[in-house]
Design an enzyme around this catalytic site. Structure first.
Site, PDB file in Angstrom:
ATOM      1  N   LYS A 266      45.092  42.481  40.391  1.00 54.21           N
ATOM      2  CA  LYS A 266      44.777  42.445  41.834  1.00 54.21           C
ATOM      3  C   LYS A 266      45.971  41.517  42.471  1.00 54.21           C
ATOM      4  CE  LYS A 266      39.588  42.454  41.768  1.00 54.21           C
ATOM      5  NZ  LYS A 266      38.374  41.439  42.166  1.00 54.21           N
TER       6      LYS A 266
ATOM      7  N   HIS B  20      42.829  35.935  36.527  1.00 51.92           N
ATOM      8  CA  HIS B  20      42.283  35.121  37.543  1.00 51.92           C
ATOM      9  C   HIS B  20      42.962  34.293  38.098  1.00 51.92           C
ATOM     10  CE1 HIS B  20      38.048  35.439  35.474  1.00 51.92           C
ATOM     11  NE2 HIS B  20      38.241  36.956  36.262  1.00 51.92           N
TER      12      HIS B  20
END
Length: 281
Positions: free
Chosen positions: A149, A253
């Site tokens: 991401k 993350h």
């Protein structure tokens, strides 16, 4: 997806406000509370309300930036408290049943076995799986380069079973699938039956089918989704003694708080085991 969701959310606000003569530049705190109350009466989930409030905050923030209004009343509204949902995690033997039920008898099955072995071995999202290119794999280093991401790239180790499955797929299945496409430049690692790059819906559909088949012998596997392999990857690492910071990096993350949900999964399992085993639990 975010743009589409925000367009829906702000559109709903406009549909509610327009008949009441409210304009974006004049809508106030009391109006927003009334709008959210209407949504609550329609049984909107807390997560849905939180997203709609985020969209409204963003809309009115732009209004302030454009000097169309003096302040953003949505900033005074707290997001509704959301129920804490623990991610679904498979047991190691359930993962083994699921993956071992995928045969190596045709190109699509070989592709799926390699794809889901990699998803569990490296904790990849469905979006990351379909974006992989053939050069993303480094068999010498036993790792895969992942575009996560926000365009962040990370290098993740790949286990032996996944590497073997990938080797079989690349040697025996991918050339067959690639020959069905007219696109000579297609570099995607995982190809569809027509030789094109897979979509995330393809990944979910294939997982649903294999999970349904595996659930005949292991009912807990019914309804398994690809992200469950990522959750299982993180939880099994934590249970095996891996450091939470290392798991954060492997998952890609941004913050450790996102990774900490897996400590709650582990705690829930320990409490369950305590309740079953202790004579005075």
């Amino acid at each position: 997806k975010t743009r589409r969701a925000y367009a829906i959310d702000t559109g709903q606000l406009a549909d509610w406000a327009s008949p009441r003569g409210l304009e974006p530049g004049t809508i106030g705190l009391r109006d927003l509370r009334r709008f959210l109350a209407v949504l609550s009466e329609r049984d909107a989930a807390p997560a849905t309300l939180a997203r709609k409030l985020a969209a409204i905050r963003a809309l009115l923030r732009v209004q302030v930036q454009l000097a169309a209004r003096a302040e953003n009343p949505a900033e005074l509204l707290g997001s509704p408290k959301q129920r804490q949902r623990l991610p679904r995690v498979l047991k190691p033997d359930e993962v083994a049943v699921l993956l071992d039920r995928i045969p190596a008898d045709d190109p699509l099955a070989l592709r799926d076995r390699a794809m889901f072995e990699l998803a569990y071995a490296s904790g990849l999202r469905a979006e990351e799986l379909v974006e992989l290119a053939v050069p993303s794999l480094d068999f010498d280093s036993e790792a895969v380069r992942v575009e996560g991401k926000g365009g962040k790239t990370r290098l993740v180790p790949v286990g032996e079973p996944a590497l073997r499955a990938l080797e079989h797929y690349l040697a025996r299945a991918r050339p067959t699938l690639a020959s069905r496409s007219e696109a000579d430049s297609e570099r995607a690692l995982f190809l569809s039956k027509s030789g094109r790059r897979l979509s995330t819906s393809d990944v979910r559909r294939r997982m649903t089918g294999w999970a349904r088949r595996a659930s005949r012998s292991s009912p807990a596997l019914a309804g398994t989704h690809p992200h469950a392999l990522r959750h299982s990857f993180a939880t099994h690492l934590l249970e095996g003694g891996a450091d939470l910071r290392a798991i954060q990096e492997l998952l890609g993350h941004t913050t450790i708080s996102t990774t900490q949900v897996y400590t709650r999964v582990q705690s829930a399992r320990l409490r369950s085991a305590y309740s079953r085993a202790h004579p005075r639990a």
